[in-house]
Structures are given as structure tokens and as C-alpha cells.
Design a protein around this motif. Structure first.
Motif, PDB file in Angstrom:
ATOM      1  N   GLU A 108       3.439   2.624  18.695  1.00 45.73           N
ATOM      2  CA  GLU A 108       4.361   1.510  18.936  1.00 45.73           C
ATOM      3  C   GLU A 108       5.289   1.289  17.741  1.00 45.73           C
ATOM      4  O   GLU A 108       6.448   0.918  17.907  1.00 45.73           O
ATOM      5  CB  GLU A 108       3.590   0.215  19.236  1.00 45.73           C
ATOM      6  N   VAL A 109       4.787   1.507  16.556  1.00 46.07           N
ATOM      7  CA  VAL A 109       5.608   1.348  15.351  1.00 46.07           C
ATOM      8  C   VAL A 109       6.634   2.476  15.266  1.00 46.07           C
ATOM      9  O   VAL A 109       7.812   2.244  15.007  1.00 46.07           O
ATOM     10  CB  VAL A 109       4.730   1.303  14.085  1.00 46.07           C
ATOM     11  N   LEU A 110       6.174   3.694  15.486  1.00 45.46           N
ATOM     12  CA  LEU A 110       7.083   4.842  15.396  1.00 45.46           C
ATOM     13  C   LEU A 110       8.135   4.833  16.501  1.00 45.46           C
ATOM     14  O   LEU A 110       9.239   5.337  16.308  1.00 45.46           O
ATOM     15  CB  LEU A 110       6.286   6.145  15.433  1.00 45.46           C
ATOM     16  N   ASP A 111       7.801   4.248  17.652  1.00 47.29           N
ATOM     17  CA  ASP A 111       8.734   4.194  18.777  1.00 47.29           C
ATOM     18  C   ASP A 111       9.768   3.083  18.633  1.00 47.29           C
ATOM     19  O   ASP A 111      10.773   3.079  19.337  1.00 47.29           O
ATOM     20  CB  ASP A 111       7.970   4.004  20.100  1.00 47.29           C
ATOM     21  N   ASP A 112       9.528   2.163  17.719  1.00 50.69           N
ATOM     22  CA  ASP A 112      10.458   1.048  17.501  1.00 50.69           C
ATOM     23  C   ASP A 112      11.402   1.414  16.365  1.00 50.69           C
ATOM     24  O   ASP A 112      10.971   1.530  15.212  1.00 50.69           O
ATOM     25  CB  ASP A 112       9.666  -0.210  17.149  1.00 50.69           C
ATOM     26  N   PRO A 113      12.696   1.608  16.651  1.00 56.16           N
ATOM     27  CA  PRO A 113      13.637   2.043  15.602  1.00 56.16           C
ATOM     28  C   PRO A 113      13.690   1.114  14.386  1.00 56.16           C
ATOM     29  O   PRO A 113      13.808   1.589  13.257  1.00 56.16           O
ATOM     30  CB  PRO A 113      14.993   2.067  16.320  1.00 56.16           C
ATOM     31  N   ASP A 114      13.578  -0.185  14.595  1.00 57.31           N
ATOM     32  CA  ASP A 114      13.639  -1.122  13.467  1.00 57.31           C
ATOM     33  C   ASP A 114      12.409  -0.990  12.571  1.00 57.31           C
ATOM     34  O   ASP A 114      12.527  -0.936  11.347  1.00 57.31           O
ATOM     35  CB  ASP A 114      13.778  -2.568  13.960  1.00 57.31           C
ATOM     36  N   LEU A 115      11.231  -0.949  13.177  1.00 56.17           N
ATOM     37  CA  LEU A 115      10.013  -0.802  12.390  1.00 56.17           C
ATOM     38  C   LEU A 115       9.953   0.567  11.709  1.00 56.17           C
ATOM     39  O   LEU A 115       9.580   0.674  10.537  1.00 56.17           O
ATOM     40  CB  LEU A 115       8.780  -0.996  13.271  1.00 56.17           C
ATOM     41  N   ALA A 116      10.349   1.598  12.441  1.00 54.75           N
ATOM     42  CA  ALA A 116      10.323   2.948  11.875  1.00 54.75           C
ATOM     43  C   ALA A 116      11.274   3.055  10.685  1.00 54.75           C
ATOM     44  O   ALA A 116      10.966   3.721   9.694  1.00 54.75           O
ATOM     45  CB  ALA A 116      10.665   3.978  12.941  1.00 54.75           C
ATOM     46  N   SER A 117      12.410   2.381  10.750  1.00 60.49           N
ATOM     47  CA  SER A 117      13.377   2.464   9.647  1.00 60.49           C
ATOM     48  C   SER A 117      12.835   1.819   8.374  1.00 60.49           C
ATOM     49  O   SER A 117      13.227   2.179   7.264  1.00 60.49           O
ATOM     50  CB  SER A 117      14.712   1.828  10.045  1.00 60.49           C
ATOM     51  N   VAL A 118      11.923   0.871   8.523  1.00 59.82           N
ATOM     52  CA  VAL A 118      11.280   0.246   7.367  1.00 59.82           C
ATOM     53  C   VAL A 118      10.139   1.111   6.859  1.00 59.82           C
ATOM     54  O   VAL A 118       9.961   1.306   5.655  1.00 59.82           O
ATOM     55  CB  VAL A 118      10.759  -1.173   7.732  1.00 59.82           C
ATOM     56  N   LEU A 119       9.357   1.658   7.766  1.00 54.05           N
ATOM     57  CA  LEU A 119       8.160   2.405   7.401  1.00 54.05           C
ATOM     58  C   LEU A 119       8.453   3.802   6.862  1.00 54.05           C
ATOM     59  O   LEU A 119       7.822   4.238   5.888  1.00 54.05           O
ATOM     60  CB  LEU A 119       7.239   2.521   8.616  1.00 54.05           C
ATOM     61  N   LEU A 120       9.364   4.513   7.486  1.00 54.44           N
ATOM     62  CA  LEU A 120       9.560   5.921   7.130  1.00 54.44           C
ATOM     63  C   LEU A 120       9.951   6.161   5.673  1.00 54.44           C
ATOM     64  O   LEU A 120       9.434   7.098   5.054  1.00 54.44           O
ATOM     65  CB  LEU A 120      10.543   6.577   8.095  1.00 54.44           C
ATOM     66  N   PRO A 121      10.815   5.360   5.058  1.00 53.72           N
ATOM     67  CA  PRO A 121      11.095   5.594   3.628  1.00 53.72           C
ATOM     68  C   PRO A 121       9.849   5.449   2.745  1.00 53.72           C
ATOM     69  O   PRO A 121       9.675   6.195   1.784  1.00 53.72           O
ATOM     70  CB  PRO A 121      12.143   4.526   3.283  1.00 53.72           C
ATOM     71  N   VAL A 122       8.978   4.513   3.083  1.00 58.63           N
ATOM     72  CA  VAL A 122       7.745   4.321   2.322  1.00 58.63           C
ATOM     73  C   VAL A 122       6.842   5.538   2.498  1.00 58.63           C
ATOM     74  O   VAL A 122       6.270   6.057   1.530  1.00 58.63           O
ATOM     75  CB  VAL A 122       7.021   3.025   2.768  1.00 58.63           C
ATOM     76  N   MET A 123       6.701   6.005   3.719  1.00 62.08           N
ATOM     77  CA  MET A 123       5.862   7.175   3.991  1.00 62.08           C
ATOM     78  C   MET A 123       6.422   8.420   3.296  1.00 62.08           C
ATOM     79  O   MET A 123       5.668   9.226   2.760  1.00 62.08           O
ATOM     80  CB  MET A 123       5.738   7.414   5.499  1.00 62.08           C
ATOM     81  N   ARG A 124       7.735   8.576   3.301  1.00 63.71           N
ATOM     82  CA  ARG A 124       8.351   9.721   2.609  1.00 63.71           C
ATOM     83  C   ARG A 124       8.064   9.669   1.109  1.00 63.71           C
ATOM     84  O   ARG A 124       7.770  10.689   0.483  1.00 63.71           O
ATOM     85  CB  ARG A 124       9.856   9.754   2.870  1.00 63.71           C
ATOM     86  N   ALA A 125       8.152   8.482   0.533  1.00 66.69           N
ATOM     87  CA  ALA A 125       7.864   8.332  -0.901  1.00 66.69           C
ATOM     88  C   ALA A 125       6.409   8.691  -1.191  1.00 66.69           C
ATOM     89  O   ALA A 125       6.120   9.383  -2.175  1.00 66.69           O
ATOM     90  CB  ALA A 125       8.167   6.897  -1.349  1.00 66.69           C
ATOM     91  N   ASP A 126       5.492   8.247  -0.339  1.00 69.45           N
ATOM     92  CA  ASP A 126       4.077   8.598  -0.509  1.00 69.45           C
ATOM     93  C   ASP A 126       3.884  10.101  -0.443  1.00 69.45           C
ATOM     94  O   ASP A 126       3.164  10.694  -1.261  1.00 69.45           O
ATOM     95  CB  ASP A 126       3.216   7.932   0.561  1.00 69.45           C
ATOM     96  N   LEU A 127       4.506  10.738   0.527  1.00 66.75           N
ATOM     97  CA  LEU A 127       4.365  12.187   0.674  1.00 66.75           C
ATOM     98  C   LEU A 127       4.970  12.938  -0.509  1.00 66.75           C
ATOM     99  O   LEU A 127       4.441  13.966  -0.934  1.00 66.75           O
ATOM    100  CB  LEU A 127       4.989  12.660   1.984  1.00 66.75           C
ATOM    101  N   ASN A 128       6.062  12.424  -1.053  1.00 66.52           N
ATOM    102  CA  ASN A 128       6.647  13.051  -2.244  1.00 66.52           C
ATOM    103  C   ASN A 128       5.683  13.004  -3.421  1.00 66.52           C
ATOM    104  O   ASN A 128       5.566  13.965  -4.191  1.00 66.52           O
ATOM    105  CB  ASN A 128       7.969  12.390  -2.621  1.00 66.52           C
ATOM    106  N   ILE A 129       4.983  11.896  -3.569  1.00 64.43           N
ATOM    107  CA  ILE A 129       3.996  11.781  -4.645  1.00 64.43           C
ATOM    108  C   ILE A 129       2.875  12.784  -4.431  1.00 64.43           C
ATOM    109  O   ILE A 129       2.471  13.504  -5.351  1.00 64.43           O
ATOM    110  CB  ILE A 129       3.447  10.344  -4.732  1.00 64.43           C
ATOM    111  N   VAL A 130       2.354  12.839  -3.218  1.00 65.88           N
ATOM    112  CA  VAL A 130       1.271  13.774  -2.904  1.00 65.88           C
ATOM    113  C   VAL A 130       1.722  15.215  -3.141  1.00 65.88           C
ATOM    114  O   VAL A 130       0.995  16.012  -3.745  1.00 65.88           O
ATOM    115  CB  VAL A 130       0.792  13.585  -1.447  1.00 65.88           C
ATOM    116  N   ASN A 131       2.903  15.544  -2.688  1.00 65.49           N
ATOM    117  CA  ASN A 131       3.393  16.924  -2.813  1.00 65.49           C
ATOM    118  C   ASN A 131       3.755  17.318  -4.237  1.00 65.49           C
ATOM    119  O   ASN A 131       3.777  18.502  -4.568  1.00 65.49           O
ATOM    120  CB  ASN A 131       4.593  17.148  -1.890  1.00 65.49           C
ATOM    121  N   SER A 132       4.032  16.355  -5.100  1.00 58.64           N
ATOM    122  CA  SER A 132       4.402  16.686  -6.472  1.00 58.64           C
ATOM    123  C   SER A 132       3.220  16.609  -7.448  1.00 58.64           C
ATOM    124  O   SER A 132       3.351  16.965  -8.617  1.00 58.64           O
ATOM    125  CB  SER A 132       5.526  15.763  -6.960  1.00 58.64           C
ATOM    126  N   TYR A 133       2.062  16.176  -6.964  1.00 61.47           N
ATOM    127  CA  TYR A 133       0.882  16.046  -7.817  1.00 61.47           C
ATOM    128  C   TYR A 133       0.426  17.411  -8.312  1.00 61.47           C
ATOM    129  O   TYR A 133       0.370  18.376  -7.575  1.00 61.47           O
ATOM    130  CB  TYR A 133      -0.261  15.380  -7.046  1.00 61.47           C
TER     131      TYR A 133
END
Length: 107
Positions: free
Chosen positions: A11-36
Motif C-alpha cells: 500500500e505504501v509503494l503503490d501510493d505515489p505520495d508515500l513512495a516519494s517520501v520513502l524511496l529517498p530514505v531507502m536509497r540512502a540506506d542501500l547506499n550505506i550498505v553497498n559502500s560498507y
């Protein structure tokens, strides 16, 4: 990937407004994991308890035993029902297990 790992409700991913808030945070988390980059350090003198989700498509139980190299104390792996983020549903059980391990070392 977020859908596959069941980390975020559809439901969060299907909602464009919620996804636009969440996805930048998730990308930042993944960047940290991938650069460790792992740095070898001496093992810790405290117990380690590792929890895994039985339904986690990314992390298998065998993968969790690698944490044992990081302690000179007791070590245990515990598999719980759920996926990658089963910690949300099993927080009480996990907290009790960690508390018992800490009590055993006088924390």
C-alpha cells in the motif's frame, strides 16, 4: 526489491505520495550498505545473539553463523517466523532473549 523482500507494505509503494517520501530514505540506506567495507577487528568478549527470519529470501540461516567469529563469549542463532523484517512482529521475544543474554554477563 522492496516488494520482494517484503520490507515495505504494498500500500505504501503503490501510493505515489508515500513512495516519494520513502524511496529517498531507502536509497540512502542501500547506499550505506553497498559502500560498507569490513575491517577485521578482535572478537568481542560479550555474547552475540543472531536472529533470522525463516521466510527471508535474502539471508539464509547458514549465513548468520558468520557472526560467531566476532565473539569470544556465547553465541546463538535463532530463526523466527517471518521475513527479512520479522523483528517488527517478534520484538518482545527478541528483547527478552537479548535481555537474558545480558543478564548472564552482569549487565
Amino acid at each position: 526489491m522492496l516488494r520482494q523482500m517484503q520490507t515495505v507494505p504494498s500500500e505504501v509503494l503503490d501510493d505515489p505520495d508515500l513512495a516519494s517520501v520513502l524511496l529517498p530514505v531507502m536509497r540512502a540506506d542501500l547506499n550505506i550498505v553497498n559502500s560498507y567495507e569490513y575491517t577485521d577487528e578482535p572478537a568481542l568478549p560479550c555474547p552475540i545473539r543472531v536472529f533470522g527470519g525463516m521466510g527471508d529470501p535474502e539471508v539464509r540461516e547458514d549465513d548468520l553463523y558468520g557472526w560467531q567469529a566476532h565473539t569470544t563469549s556465547s553465541f546463538a542463532v535463532r530463526m523466527l517466523p517471518g521475513g527479512h523484517l520479522m523483528i517488527r512482529q517478534r520484538a518482545r521475544e527478541i528483547t527478552q532473549t537479548v535481555g537474558q543474554a545480558m543478564a548472564g554477563i552482569g549487565c
